[in-house]
Motif scaffolding. Structure first.
Motif, short mmCIF file in Angstrom:
data_model
loop_
_atom_site.label_atom_id
_atom_site.label_comp_id
_atom_site.label_asym_id
_atom_site.label_seq_id
_atom_site.Cartn_x
_atom_site.Cartn_y
_atom_site.Cartn_z
N SER A 60 0.82 -1.21 0.00
CA SER A 60 0.00 0.00 0.00
C SER A 60 0.86 1.26 0.00
CB SER A 60 -0.93 -0.01 1.22
OG SER A 60 -0.16 0.03 2.43
N GLN A 61 2.09 1.16 0.51
CA GLN A 61 3.01 2.30 0.51
C GLN A 61 3.86 2.37 -0.76
OE1 GLN A 61 5.30 1.78 4.06
NE2 GLN A 61 3.57 2.19 5.45
N GLY A 62 3.64 1.43 -1.68
CA GLY A 62 4.43 1.40 -2.90
C GLY A 62 5.80 0.82 -2.69
N ASP A 63 5.98 0.02 -1.66
CA ASP A 63 7.29 -0.55 -1.35
C ASP A 63 7.21 -2.07 -1.47
OD1 ASP A 63 9.89 -0.77 -0.66
OD2 ASP A 63 9.69 0.01 1.39
N HIS A 64 8.36 -2.70 -1.36
CA HIS A 64 8.43 -4.16 -1.49
C HIS A 64 9.67 -4.66 -0.76
CE1 HIS A 64 7.99 -8.14 -3.22
NE2 HIS A 64 9.26 -8.10 -3.59
N SER A 65 9.51 -5.78 -0.05
CA SER A 65 10.62 -6.38 0.70
C SER A 65 10.72 -7.85 0.30
CB SER A 65 10.38 -6.26 2.22
OG SER A 65 11.40 -6.94 2.92
N ARG A 66 11.87 -8.21 -0.24
CA ARG A 66 12.06 -9.60 -0.63
C ARG A 66 12.12 -10.53 0.58
NH1 ARG A 66 16.70 -9.22 -5.41
NH2 ARG A 66 15.45 -7.96 -6.88
N VAL A 67 12.63 -10.04 1.70
CA VAL A 67 12.73 -10.87 2.92
C VAL A 67 11.34 -11.23 3.42
CG1 VAL A 67 13.54 -10.95 5.30
CG2 VAL A 67 14.94 -9.85 3.54
N VAL A 68 10.44 -10.23 3.46
CA VAL A 68 9.07 -10.49 3.92
C VAL A 68 8.37 -11.44 2.97
CG1 VAL A 68 6.84 -9.42 4.42
CG2 VAL A 68 8.95 -8.26 5.09
N THR A 69 8.58 -11.24 1.67
CA THR A 69 7.96 -12.13 0.70
C THR A 69 8.48 -13.55 0.85
OG1 THR A 69 7.74 -10.29 -0.85
CG2 THR A 69 7.58 -12.51 -1.76
N ALA A 70 9.79 -13.69 1.06
CA ALA A 70 10.36 -15.03 1.24
C ALA A 70 9.83 -15.70 2.50
CB ALA A 70 11.88 -14.94 1.29
N VAL A 71 9.69 -14.95 3.59
CA VAL A 71 9.15 -15.51 4.83
C VAL A 71 7.70 -15.94 4.64
CG1 VAL A 71 8.54 -14.98 7.23
CG2 VAL A 71 10.74 -14.24 6.32
N GLY A 72 6.92 -15.11 3.91
CA GLY A 72 5.53 -15.48 3.65
C GLY A 72 5.41 -16.76 2.84
#
Length: 286
Positions: A60-72
């Protein structure tokens, strides 16, 4: 439009969490207290839900984190592994449990599709502008096609008219050529006829005494235009001067030129005389 992508993802996530919690409680409840199994199931679903919420906040903030995606995705794979292991060890309905083991990964995939939709979604104003541009392009293409069809029809009509006019001209020329050929044949027959020649000689002898007339047919064929000269600028020749000019042109080559050749060179040289005077001069000098 947003609900079409988010609602399936929410429903699939809910079903996956419920299945994961139920499988963990049923599977591990036989080997440990059911409260501990419940805590394990809630831990898996809670970690998955927490990473999903954090990932949605970043999106929603227009950002992206590969670590969070990998954990998910790790929590999704863990839930899937639990369901697959339970299905393989279940004595009854193993196929049914194995058929729903893919739901956690399917839920993650639906959230991925929803994120892609959010990153590419346009506002209604932009969509209206795009539709207007597309409609304008279609209108211009239709007008261009209509213009080309009209020009093609006009050109076809013009070519048809030109072709028909050319055919009419060709027919007229053919008819004229046939008429001229017949007239030419008649003139040739009259000139070559013995009785006709004596009659013409008897008539012209009174006009030009002591001159044997030589009848020649007019030239029928392609002609070259004479230079445009003003008749007022060329003085009229007297009979004596005309005879001198005609004799010079006639005897300019050996053998002497014929009347037609002499007349052509006479007028090409810029001299002016009527056909009657020129032919009379020719007869005098010949």
């Amino acid at each position: 439009m947003k609900a079409r992508t988010v609602l399936p993802a929410v429903a699939m996530t809910t079903v996956s969490m419920v299945l994961t919690l139920a499988v963990v409680v049923m599977w591990l409840g036989t080997a440990m207290p059911w409260l501990v199994a419940l805590v394990v199931g809630i831990g898996i679903d809670g970690g998955w839900l927490a990473t999903l919420a954090y990932e949605r906040r970043l999106a929603s903030q227009g950002d992206h984190s590969r670590v969070v995606t990998a954990v998910g995705w790790g929590f999704g794979l863990l839930a899937t592994a639990v369901l697959v292991a339970h299905a393989l060890t279940a004595e009854e309905s193993a196929g049914a449990w194995l058929a729903v083991a893919w739901l956690p990964l399917a839920a993650k995939a639906l959230w991925l599709v929803h994120g892609l939709w959010e990153r590419t979604a346009l506002t209604p104003i932009a969509l209206d502008a795009i539709r207007g541009i597309q409609q304008e392009a279609r209108d211009e293409a239709a007008v261009a096609r209509a213009r080309l069809r009209a020009e093609a029809a006009t050109e076809e009509t013009r070519l048809t008219a030109v072709t028909e006019a050319g055919a009419r001209v060709a027919r007229v020329q053919a008819t004229t050529a046939d008429t001229l050929a017949k007239a030419w044949s008649t003139l040739e027959s009259a000139r070559a006829g013995q009785d006709t020649g004596r009659a013409l000689t008897s008539v012209t002898t009174r006009v030009t005494p002591d001159v044997t007339p030589r009848w020649e047919l007019p030239v029928w064929g392609p002609s070259e235009p004479l230079p445009n000269r003003s008749l007022e600028a060329v003085p009229a020749l007297t009979d004596e001067a005309l005879d001198v000019v005609v004799d010079e042109i006639r005897t300019s080559e050996t053998p002497a030129l014929s009347y037609r050749e002499m007349a052509t060179r006479f007028r090409a040289a810029g001299h002016s005389a009527s056909e009657v005077r020129l032919r009379a001069a020719w007869k005098r000098v010949a």
